[in-house]
Design a protein around this motif. Structure first.
Motif, PDB file in Angstrom:
ATOM      1  N   GLU A  41      52.976  25.159  33.315  1.00 26.88           N
ATOM      2  CA  GLU A  41      52.147  25.495  31.513  1.00 26.88           C
ATOM      3  C   GLU A  41      50.461  26.869  31.489  1.00 26.88           C
ATOM      4  O   GLU A  41      50.894  27.802  30.433  1.00 26.88           O
ATOM      5  CB  GLU A  41      51.367  24.268  31.429  1.00 26.88           C
ATOM      6  N   ALA A  42      49.756  27.166  32.903  1.00 25.71           N
ATOM      7  CA  ALA A  42      48.786  27.901  32.332  1.00 25.71           C
ATOM      8  C   ALA A  42      49.356  29.209  32.497  1.00 25.71           C
ATOM      9  O   ALA A  42      48.790  30.042  31.180  1.00 25.71           O
ATOM     10  CB  ALA A  42      48.010  27.990  33.782  1.00 25.71           C
ATOM     11  N   MET A  43      50.428  29.497  33.126  1.00 23.65           N
ATOM     12  CA  MET A  43      50.803  30.827  33.396  1.00 23.65           C
ATOM     13  C   MET A  43      51.586  31.241  32.388  1.00 23.65           C
ATOM     14  O   MET A  43      51.551  32.327  31.823  1.00 23.65           O
ATOM     15  CB  MET A  43      52.352  31.239  34.814  1.00 23.65           C
ATOM     16  N   THR A  44      52.530  30.340  31.823  1.00 21.50           N
ATOM     17  CA  THR A  44      52.912  30.458  30.239  1.00 21.50           C
ATOM     18  C   THR A  44      52.146  31.133  28.846  1.00 21.50           C
ATOM     19  O   THR A  44      52.158  31.864  28.562  1.00 21.50           O
ATOM     20  CB  THR A  44      54.063  29.326  29.905  1.00 21.50           C
ATOM     21  N   LYS A  45      51.205  30.157  28.867  1.00 22.17           N
ATOM     22  CA  LYS A  45      50.025  30.188  28.199  1.00 22.17           C
ATOM     23  C   LYS A  45      49.447  31.290  28.695  1.00 22.17           C
ATOM     24  O   LYS A  45      49.412  32.572  27.290  1.00 22.17           O
ATOM     25  CB  LYS A  45      49.012  29.397  28.295  1.00 22.17           C
ATOM     26  N   LEU A  46      48.792  31.880  29.588  1.00 22.55           N
ATOM     27  CA  LEU A  46      48.608  33.083  30.006  1.00 22.55           C
ATOM     28  C   LEU A  46      49.916  34.640  29.198  1.00 22.55           C
ATOM     29  O   LEU A  46      49.075  36.019  28.890  1.00 22.55           O
ATOM     30  CB  LEU A  46      48.103  33.280  31.428  1.00 22.55           C
ATOM     31  N   LYS A  47      50.814  34.270  30.022  1.00 19.19           N
ATOM     32  CA  LYS A  47      52.093  35.294  29.783  1.00 19.19           C
ATOM     33  C   LYS A  47      52.255  35.238  27.709  1.00 19.19           C
ATOM     34  O   LYS A  47      51.781  36.235  27.461  1.00 19.19           O
ATOM     35  CB  LYS A  47      53.023  34.878  29.770  1.00 19.19           C
ATOM     36  N   GLY A  48      51.538  34.729  27.894  1.00 21.05           N
ATOM     37  CA  GLY A  48      51.174  34.351  25.623  1.00 21.05           C
ATOM     38  C   GLY A  48      50.188  35.436  25.047  1.00 21.05           C
ATOM     39  O   GLY A  48      50.605  35.898  24.533  1.00 21.05           O
ATOM     40  N   LEU A  49      48.973  34.903  25.604  1.00 18.23           N
ATOM     41  CA  LEU A  49      48.067  35.744  25.328  1.00 18.23           C
ATOM     42  C   LEU A  49      48.439  37.016  25.839  1.00 18.23           C
ATOM     43  O   LEU A  49      47.670  38.110  25.543  1.00 18.23           O
ATOM     44  CB  LEU A  49      46.712  35.564  26.273  1.00 18.23           C
ATOM     45  N   LEU A  50      48.821  37.827  27.465  1.00 16.74           N
ATOM     46  CA  LEU A  50      48.598  38.881  27.443  1.00 16.74           C
ATOM     47  C   LEU A  50      49.856  39.620  26.857  1.00 16.74           C
ATOM     48  O   LEU A  50      49.943  41.543  26.795  1.00 16.74           O
ATOM     49  CB  LEU A  50      49.059  39.065  29.051  1.00 16.74           C
ATOM     50  N   SER A  51      49.805  39.222  25.812  1.00 15.42           N
ATOM     51  CA  SER A  51      51.838  39.933  25.582  1.00 15.42           C
ATOM     52  C   SER A  51      50.892  41.202  24.299  1.00 15.42           C
ATOM     53  O   SER A  51      52.060  41.628  23.674  1.00 15.42           O
ATOM     54  CB  SER A  51      52.244  39.266  24.568  1.00 15.42           C
ATOM     55  N   ASP A  52      49.930  40.314  23.131  1.00 10.34           N
ATOM     56  CA  ASP A  52      49.302  41.108  22.807  1.00 10.34           C
ATOM     57  C   ASP A  52      49.001  41.939  23.050  1.00 10.34           C
ATOM     58  O   ASP A  52      48.418  42.950  22.847  1.00 10.34           O
ATOM     59  CB  ASP A  52      47.994  40.149  22.033  1.00 10.34           C
ATOM     60  N   TYR A  53      48.668  42.221  24.661  1.00  8.58           N
ATOM     61  CA  TYR A  53      48.229  44.093  25.185  1.00  8.58           C
ATOM     62  C   TYR A  53      49.495  44.452  26.350  1.00  8.58           C
ATOM     63  O   TYR A  53      49.585  45.291  26.435  1.00  8.58           O
ATOM     64  CB  TYR A  53      46.866  43.524  25.999  1.00  8.58           C
ATOM     65  N   ILE A  54      50.242  43.407  26.331  1.00 10.76           N
ATOM     66  CA  ILE A  54      51.055  44.301  27.681  1.00 10.76           C
ATOM     67  C   ILE A  54      53.299  44.207  27.353  1.00 10.76           C
ATOM     68  O   ILE A  54      52.811  42.736  27.094  1.00 10.76           O
ATOM     69  CB  ILE A  54      51.135  44.043  29.147  1.00 10.76           C
ATOM     70  N   LYS A  55      53.770  44.587  27.029  1.00  6.54           N
ATOM     71  CA  LYS A  55      55.414  44.734  27.171  1.00  6.54           C
ATOM     72  C   LYS A  55      55.806  43.936  27.940  1.00  6.54           C
ATOM     73  O   LYS A  55      55.772  44.157  29.550  1.00  6.54           O
ATOM     74  CB  LYS A  55      56.039  45.622  26.670  1.00  6.54           C
TER      75      LYS A  55
END
Length: 259
Positions: A119-133
């Motif tokens: 769940e933590a990795m999914t949350k981080l991926k969601g937040l990072l999607s604003d900066y990284i494709k």
């Protein structure tokens, strides 16, 4: 004759204590009647949840490695106290604070406490999607450990690499219980959200396979109590030399008086 009577009374009493301290099969054998037991499948999906004081290693990657660089901070570790130039970079680790948050580069405070690693990795991926494709996140708990104390062959604190360990596996790491360990009253001490809870587990019954304590969480403490035999021996032990001397003296007296 009175001395002889007392001597034999002493022998009978000693034999009674030895026989009464003998362990029975039901107190020793693990997982009794397990063939008649049906295990539920809920425990198989166990995954630990992140909690305060967890130390995390987080690696961010992307199709274009350069865009992931700001999200992978490196700490510098000196190789020797006298060396000033030579150093070896390593990835920065993240400590989950008392609020369940970590301080992440660029993004700032992120609450991960209470989430599983997935769940933590999914949350981080969601937040990072604003900066990284199409970002990729890999996370690992570095300080996952359990402590085993009491009547085991190798008590101690054991780091766990797989982030998932069962109670029987933890006891095996500690060399299994000694013959003096109580198998039907294993104490597990667990801290959850700042509160310490305790429970007792009976290893002689297979029902504990469905218990929430079948899988241990990070920082759990397992304590194996001594059985009656060990407790009694700890009391008798310091006096055993005196007892042997007394028996030797009685034998000598009997031998002299029967000549």
């Amino acid at each position: 004759m009175e001395v002889i009577s007392r001597f034999f009374c002493f022998l009978v009493l000693g034999a009674f204590l030895i026989l009464s301290s003998c362990a029975q099969k039901k107190d020793i054998v693990y997982y009794q009647n397990i063939d008649q037991f049906s295990r539920e499948g809920s425990s198989a999906s166990f995954e630990p949840k992140l909690q305060p004081d967890d130390l995390l290693m987080i690696i961010v990657s992307a199709e274009n490695p350069e865009v992931a660089v700001p999200f992978n901070l490196y700490a510098v570790t000196m190789q020797g106290a006298t060396e000033t130039a030579a150093s070896q970079p390593r990835l920065q680790t993240y400590l989950v604070d008392s609020n369940g948050e970590i301080s992440f580069p660029v993004i700032g405070a992120i609450k991960l406490g209470g989430l599983t690693r997935s769940e933590a990795m999914t949350k981080l991926k969601g937040l990072l999607s604003d900066y990284i494709k199409n970002p990729s996140v890999n996370m690992r708990i570095l300080n996952y450990k359990v402590t085993v104390q009491g009547e085991v062959n190798r008590p101690g604190t054991y780091p766990i690499q797989s982030e998932r360990i069962t109670l029987p596996e933890a006891l095996s790491l500690a060399g299994d219980l000694t013959v003096y360990g109580k198998r039907n009253n294993i104490l597990i001490i667990r801290e959850t959200e700042g509160k310490v809870t305790t429970t007792r587990v009976d290893l002689t019954k297979p029902e504990f396979f469905n218990s929430q304590f079948y899988y241990l969480k990070q920082n759990d403490v397992v304590y194996v109590e001594p059985n009656k035999t060990k407790v009694n021996s700890s009391v008798i032990g310091p006096n055993i030399t005196v007892a042997i001397s007394a028996i030797s003296l009685l034998i000598t007296i009997i031998a002299l008086t029967t000549r």
